[in-house]
Design a protein around this motif. Structure first.
Motif, PDB file in Angstrom:
ATOM      1  N   PHE A 201       0.823  -1.213   0.000  1.00 24.20           N
ATOM      2  CA  PHE A 201       0.000   0.000   0.000  1.00 24.20           C
ATOM      3  C   PHE A 201       0.860   1.267   0.000  1.00 24.20           C
ATOM      4  O   PHE A 201       0.456   2.305  -0.528  1.00 24.20           O
ATOM      5  CB  PHE A 201      -0.921   0.019   1.219  1.00 24.20           C
ATOM      6  CG  PHE A 201      -2.049  -0.967   1.158  1.00 24.20           C
ATOM      7  CD1 PHE A 201      -2.577  -1.387  -0.052  1.00 24.20           C
ATOM      8  CD2 PHE A 201      -2.594  -1.487   2.321  1.00 24.20           C
ATOM      9  CE1 PHE A 201      -3.626  -2.290  -0.112  1.00 24.20           C
ATOM     10  CE2 PHE A 201      -3.649  -2.393   2.281  1.00 24.20           C
ATOM     11  CZ  PHE A 201      -4.164  -2.797   1.067  1.00 24.20           C
ATOM     12  N   GLN A 202       2.032   1.192   0.617  1.00 17.09           N
ATOM     13  CA  GLN A 202       2.896   2.373   0.695  1.00 17.09           C
ATOM     14  C   GLN A 202       3.437   2.791  -0.670  1.00 17.09           C
ATOM     15  O   GLN A 202       3.907   3.916  -0.832  1.00 17.09           O
ATOM     16  CB  GLN A 202       4.058   2.100   1.642  1.00 17.09           C
ATOM     17  CG  GLN A 202       3.610   1.822   3.077  1.00 17.09           C
ATOM     18  CD  GLN A 202       4.770   1.495   3.989  1.00 17.09           C
ATOM     19  OE1 GLN A 202       5.461   2.376   4.482  1.00 17.09           O
ATOM     20  NE2 GLN A 202       4.994   0.210   4.215  1.00 17.09           N
ATOM     21  N   ALA A 203       3.352   1.883  -1.653  1.00 16.18           N
ATOM     22  CA  ALA A 203       3.860   2.176  -2.995  1.00 16.18           C
ATOM     23  C   ALA A 203       2.759   2.644  -3.941  1.00 16.18           C
ATOM     24  O   ALA A 203       3.036   3.000  -5.085  1.00 16.18           O
ATOM     25  CB  ALA A 203       4.528   0.925  -3.578  1.00 16.18           C
ATOM     26  N   VAL A 204       1.521   2.663  -3.465  1.00 17.65           N
ATOM     27  CA  VAL A 204       0.390   3.036  -4.323  1.00 17.65           C
ATOM     28  C   VAL A 204       0.289   4.556  -4.412  1.00 17.65           C
ATOM     29  O   VAL A 204       0.195   5.251  -3.401  1.00 17.65           O
ATOM     30  CB  VAL A 204      -0.933   2.451  -3.774  1.00 17.65           C
ATOM     31  CG1 VAL A 204      -2.118   2.952  -4.603  1.00 17.65           C
ATOM     32  CG2 VAL A 204      -0.878   0.927  -3.791  1.00 17.65           C
ATOM     33  N   VAL A 205       0.303   5.078  -5.636  1.00 23.23           N
ATOM     34  CA  VAL A 205       0.137   6.525  -5.833  1.00 23.23           C
ATOM     35  C   VAL A 205      -1.182   6.847  -6.528  1.00 23.23           C
ATOM     36  O   VAL A 205      -1.582   8.014  -6.610  1.00 23.23           O
ATOM     37  CB  VAL A 205       1.304   7.116  -6.654  1.00 23.23           C
ATOM     38  CG1 VAL A 205       2.598   6.977  -5.894  1.00 23.23           C
ATOM     39  CG2 VAL A 205       1.414   6.467  -8.031  1.00 23.23           C
ATOM     40  N   GLY A 206      -1.865   5.819  -7.017  1.00 20.31           N
ATOM     41  CA  GLY A 206      -3.154   6.034  -7.667  1.00 20.31           C
ATOM     42  C   GLY A 206      -3.993   4.772  -7.636  1.00 20.31           C
ATOM     43  O   GLY A 206      -3.483   3.672  -7.812  1.00 20.31           O
ATOM     44  N   LEU A 207      -5.279   4.931  -7.361  1.00 20.89           N
ATOM     45  CA  LEU A 207      -6.206   3.801  -7.315  1.00 20.89           C
ATOM     46  C   LEU A 207      -7.528   4.231  -7.925  1.00 20.89           C
ATOM     47  O   LEU A 207      -8.162   5.165  -7.442  1.00 20.89           O
ATOM     48  CB  LEU A 207      -6.417   3.343  -5.868  1.00 20.89           C
ATOM     49  CG  LEU A 207      -7.380   2.179  -5.624  1.00 20.89           C
ATOM     50  CD1 LEU A 207      -6.886   0.910  -6.318  1.00 20.89           C
ATOM     51  CD2 LEU A 207      -7.540   1.927  -4.133  1.00 20.89           C
ATOM     52  N   LYS A 208      -7.912   3.557  -9.019  1.00 14.64           N
ATOM     53  CA  LYS A 208      -9.143   3.915  -9.693  1.00 14.64           C
ATOM     54  C   LYS A 208      -9.838   2.656 -10.177  1.00 14.64           C
ATOM     55  O   LYS A 208      -9.306   1.930 -11.012  1.00 14.64           O
ATOM     56  CB  LYS A 208      -8.860   4.844 -10.879  1.00 14.64           C
ATOM     57  CG  LYS A 208     -10.113   5.358 -11.569  1.00 14.64           C
ATOM     58  CD  LYS A 208      -9.764   6.345 -12.675  1.00 14.64           C
ATOM     59  CE  LYS A 208     -11.032   6.883 -13.350  1.00 14.64           C
ATOM     60  NZ  LYS A 208     -10.706   7.851 -14.433  1.00 14.64           N
ATOM     61  N   ASN A 209     -11.002   2.425  -9.607  1.00 14.75           N
ATOM     62  CA  ASN A 209     -11.809   1.259  -9.974  1.00 14.75           C
ATOM     63  C   ASN A 209     -10.992  -0.022  -9.866  1.00 14.75           C
ATOM     64  O   ASN A 209     -10.690  -0.470  -8.784  1.00 14.75           O
ATOM     65  CB  ASN A 209     -12.399   1.431 -11.373  1.00 14.75           C
ATOM     66  CG  ASN A 209     -13.357   2.600 -11.439  1.00 14.75           C
ATOM     67  OD1 ASN A 209     -14.052   2.904 -10.470  1.00 14.75           O
ATOM     68  ND2 ASN A 209     -13.376   3.293 -12.576  1.00 14.75           N
ATOM     69  N   ASN A 210     -10.575  -0.590 -11.003  1.00 15.92           N
ATOM     70  CA  ASN A 210      -9.891  -1.882 -10.990  1.00 15.92           C
ATOM     71  C   ASN A 210      -8.414  -1.787 -11.328  1.00 15.92           C
ATOM     72  O   ASN A 210      -7.794  -2.801 -11.664  1.00 15.92           O
ATOM     73  CB  ASN A 210     -10.577  -2.843 -11.977  1.00 15.92           C
ATOM     74  CG  ASN A 210     -12.030  -3.081 -11.624  1.00 15.92           C
ATOM     75  OD1 ASN A 210     -12.376  -3.180 -10.438  1.00 15.92           O
ATOM     76  ND2 ASN A 210     -12.877  -3.159 -12.616  1.00 15.92           N
ATOM     77  N   THR A 211      -7.832  -0.604 -11.242  1.00 16.73           N
ATOM     78  CA  THR A 211      -6.413  -0.462 -11.561  1.00 16.73           C
ATOM     79  C   THR A 211      -5.663   0.266 -10.446  1.00 16.73           C
ATOM     80  O   THR A 211      -6.210   1.106  -9.744  1.00 16.73           O
ATOM     81  CB  THR A 211      -6.198   0.313 -12.882  1.00 16.73           C
ATOM     82  OG1 THR A 211      -6.766   1.623 -12.761  1.00 16.73           O
ATOM     83  CG2 THR A 211      -6.825  -0.428 -14.046  1.00 16.73           C
TER      84      THR A 211
END
Length: 249
Positions: A201-211
């Motif tokens: 989770f610490q590496a996530v910079v964007g989350l949209k729907n299924n990507t």
């Protein structure tokens, strides 16, 4: 030793924060506190790597956002805390991963409570954890904070990493199965986005729907079967990271 920087053009508030930090710290002698009274002064400082930076969002000439964007180019790991006299939480402030926001209107009791949480996070952040990766007689210690995601392979797993300091990607082959690694890392903000990989989770910079978009611009899909749990755990992670607990005043 912990290096703490306070940058604010209000000298009285800087001294006040320094006093609270010293009061709250279990070992104040372990802290080296640097005080800066403008964004320009901070950026001219040669010792620009800090374990904690408390930064005024609104200063003359060079404001807090301009300072932190420059600061993050060279120091990605320090805890960042914004402080302000007015509520001005714009979306771009979250892009630089602040841990907390301090309002200058806080009572002394509320500020003590907040500073205590911030110092605990600083100490925790300094304790780097590693994943031991073994393959073909070779052993590597991979910093968990550098892991983007871990994918399944026929006889083990692949560890995909990205160093925030060097901006370089690297891949490690591991003889441990994905399921086994997940059990070790699930309490360190890792979750399945697909049966074939787990994401940090610490590496996530964007989350949209299924990507999902990661720090190195990698884009991964979230499978239908994993979507509900992934989104739920990611929301919990964000809540822990950004929420402002109202206890303490």
């Amino acid at each position: 030793m912990y290096k703490i920087a306070i940058c604010d053009d209000d000298k009285k508030y800087v001294d006040f924060l320094e006093q609270i930090i010293c009061q709250v710290s279990e070992k104040p002698q372990d802290n080296i506190i640097y005080k800066f009274y403008s964004g320009e002064e901070f950026l001219e400082n040669p010792a620009s790597s800090f374990d904690l930076l408390v930064l005024d969002m609104k200063m003359e000439k060079v404001d807090g956002m301009a300072v932190v964007l420059k600061y993050r180019e060279s120091d990605q790991d320090g805890i960042l805390v914004f402080c302000s006299g007015i509520q001005m939480l714009k979306p771009e402030f979250f892009d630089v991963h602040p841990f907390r926001y301090l309002m200058k209107s806080y009572s002394r009791e509320k500020l003590i409570y907040e500073i205590r949480l911030i110092l605990e996070k600083m100490i925790e952040n300094k304790k780097e954890t590693f994943l031991i990766v073994c393959s073909d007689g070779r052993m590597d210690k991979v910093p968990v904070k550098d892991i983007l995601y871990i994918s399944n392979r026929k006889h083990g797993s692949n560890i995909h990493t990205f160093s925030k300091q060097t901006r370089k990607s690297e891949e490690f082959i591991c003889n441990r199965k994905l399921k086994e690694i997940y059990e070790e890392l699930k309490n360190q903000h890792f979750e399945y986005a697909h049966n074939s990989y787990i994401v940090n989770f610490q590496a996530v910079v964007g989350l949209k729907n299924n990507t999902i978009q990661l720090e190195d611009s990698t884009v991964l899909n979230i499978s239908r079967s994993k979507k509900e749990r992934f989104h739920k755990r990611f929301s919990q992670y964000l809540g822990q990271k950004y929420r402002r607990n109202r206890e303490g005043g």
